[in-house]
Design an enzyme around this catalytic site. Structure first.
Site: not given
Ligand code: GLT
Ligand code: MN
Ligand code: MN
Length: 389
Positions: A56, A59, A90, A183, A185, A219, A222, A247, A257, A259, A289
């Site tokens: 980002h 970041d 990216m 993306e 979610k 993702e 998500h 992702d 979420d 991750d 991600d």
């Molecule tokens: C954030 C989010 C991710 C996205 C990122 C891109 S930032 O951490 O949870 O799923 O991919 O903005």
């Molecule tokens: Mn993501």
């Molecule tokens: Mn996520």
């Protein structure tokens, strides 16, 4: 460790600065890992064998940095990339952390916020392109509501569309070689986020001024959060020529979420995903991600990153074994086999074929009585994945 499972540049494994840089803070406790600068994170990624690093805008460059500070930070980062042979495939914009975006960015009710979001994104696009990025991810984390009393969902979609049309035109005007990947979610951080699934995003893209410039960045977590089959969403995106980025991570169904490390929670689902990507010949980045458990120190972060890549490569190898397994392939061939008569009936439409099909007599009872051996097929898959086969 076998070299079969060692990451190489050709695998295109990438991580976000925000992933390996995640300090382990959560809703209930502060950070557990010390700060690492973007340059240190590039060193870490090079050490574990990654190919790419994504970011980002903030970041890398703090939101309140002066132009001179920005230039210095970006300069140092480029030197580190060059030194360690990492690429930036990216880039994206942080449109969710600053309090200005508490009501969203492109869909915020306040027109000043929407205009600021566009300005910030144009600047972040310039930064990404300067670093070599060819894909621009848009994750609308705060594009949503807690209460539908606050926003009209139709108006929100119109605002979202305006923003993407504006940004596509900006990229064209600048002559950038850049594509957008949206993306989805379903929720978190908002109670409901607009365009909650990859399928919603795919339908929305068709309504834009420049749909050819826009694809998706699905993702794993998500889609799993809302109980969907991720590989099916990816397959639809691929079928439409819209899988611009991906992702990879993992997630318990129906939770916040998480991750998690790729392949750590639902290895069977991860296997079928990798099998799909490898068999269709997806050639884009494999972006992780995800972040390390809060229990980890910086060595644990390296274990996490290595684990993501290793699991991908293990599943890739298992996909090859699945394709070469005589017993598995014979079962698949048996259930999909058809005689010439069936093939004729299923050809493209013409009046003659439709007439033949209308008159054909099917043995419905026999069709229903046939066992398909999917239990056997799935257990063979489990045997293969668990290493006993
Ligand atoms: C954030 C989010 C991710 C996205 C990122 C891109 S930032 O951490 O949870 O799923 O991919 O903005
Ligand atoms: Mn993501
Ligand atoms: Mn996520």
């Amino acid at each position: 460790m076998s070299s079969l499972y060692e990451p190489r540049a050709e695998h295109k494994f990438s991580f976000g600065l925000w992933t390996v840089g995640n300090p382990g803070a959560d809703q209930f406790g502060p950070r557990v890992r010390s700060h690492r600068s973007p340059v240190q994170l590039v060193e870490l990624l090079a050490e574990v064998g990654a190919w790419g690093v994504n970011l980002h805008d903030n970041d890398l460059v703090p939101i309140d940095a002066s132009p001179a500070q920005r230039q210095e930070i970006v300069g140092e980062f480029k030197v580190a990339l060059e030194k360690h042979g990492l690429t930036v495939p990216m880039a994206t914009t942080n449109l969710f952390s600053d309090p200005a975006f508490k009501d969203g960015a492109f869909t915020a009710n306040d027109p000043k916020v929407r205009a600021y979001a566009l300005q910030k994104t144009m600047q972040a696009i310039d930064l990404g392109v300067d670093l070599g990025a060819q894909t621009y991810v848009c994750w609308g984390g705060r594009e949503g509501v807690e209460s539908d009393a606050s926003k009209n969902p139709l108006v929100a979609l119109q605002r979202y569309r305006h923003a993407l049309d504006f940004l596509c035109s900006y990229v064209r005007d600048q002559g950038y070689d850049l594509k957008f990947a949206l993306e989805a979610k379903p929720n978190e951080p908002r109670s409901d986020i607009y365009l909650p699934t990859t399928g919603s995003m795919l339908a929305f893209i068709a309504t834009l001024d420049h749909p050819e410039m826009v694809g998706v960045n699905p993702e794993v977590a998500h889609e799993h959060m809302c109980g969907l089959n991720f590989t099916h969403a990816v397959a639809q995106a691929w079928d439409m020529g819209k899988l611009f980025h991906i992702d990879l991570n993992d997630q318990n169904y129906s939770r916040y979420d998480q991750d998690l490390r790729f392949g750590s929670q639902n290895p069977k689902a991860a296997f079928f995903l990798v099998k799909f990507l490898e068999e269709v010949g997806y050639s884009g980045p494999r972006h992780f991600d995800a972040h390390a458990y809060r229990s980890e120190d910086w060595d644990g972060v390296k274990d996490f990153a290595r684990g993501c890549m290793r699991s991908y490569l293990i599943f890739k190898e298992k996909a090859r074994a699945f394709a070469e397994d005589g017993e598995i392939q014979a079962l698949i061939a048996e259930v999909t086999a058809s005689g010439q008569a069936d093939a004729d009936l299923l050809g493209p439409y013409d009046a003659e074929r439709a007439d033949a099909l209308r008159k054909h007599v099917f043995d419905r009872v026999a069709l229903g009585a046939r066992g398909l051996a999917y239990e056997k097929l799935d257990q063979l898959t489990i045997d293969l994945l668990s290493g006993v086969r």
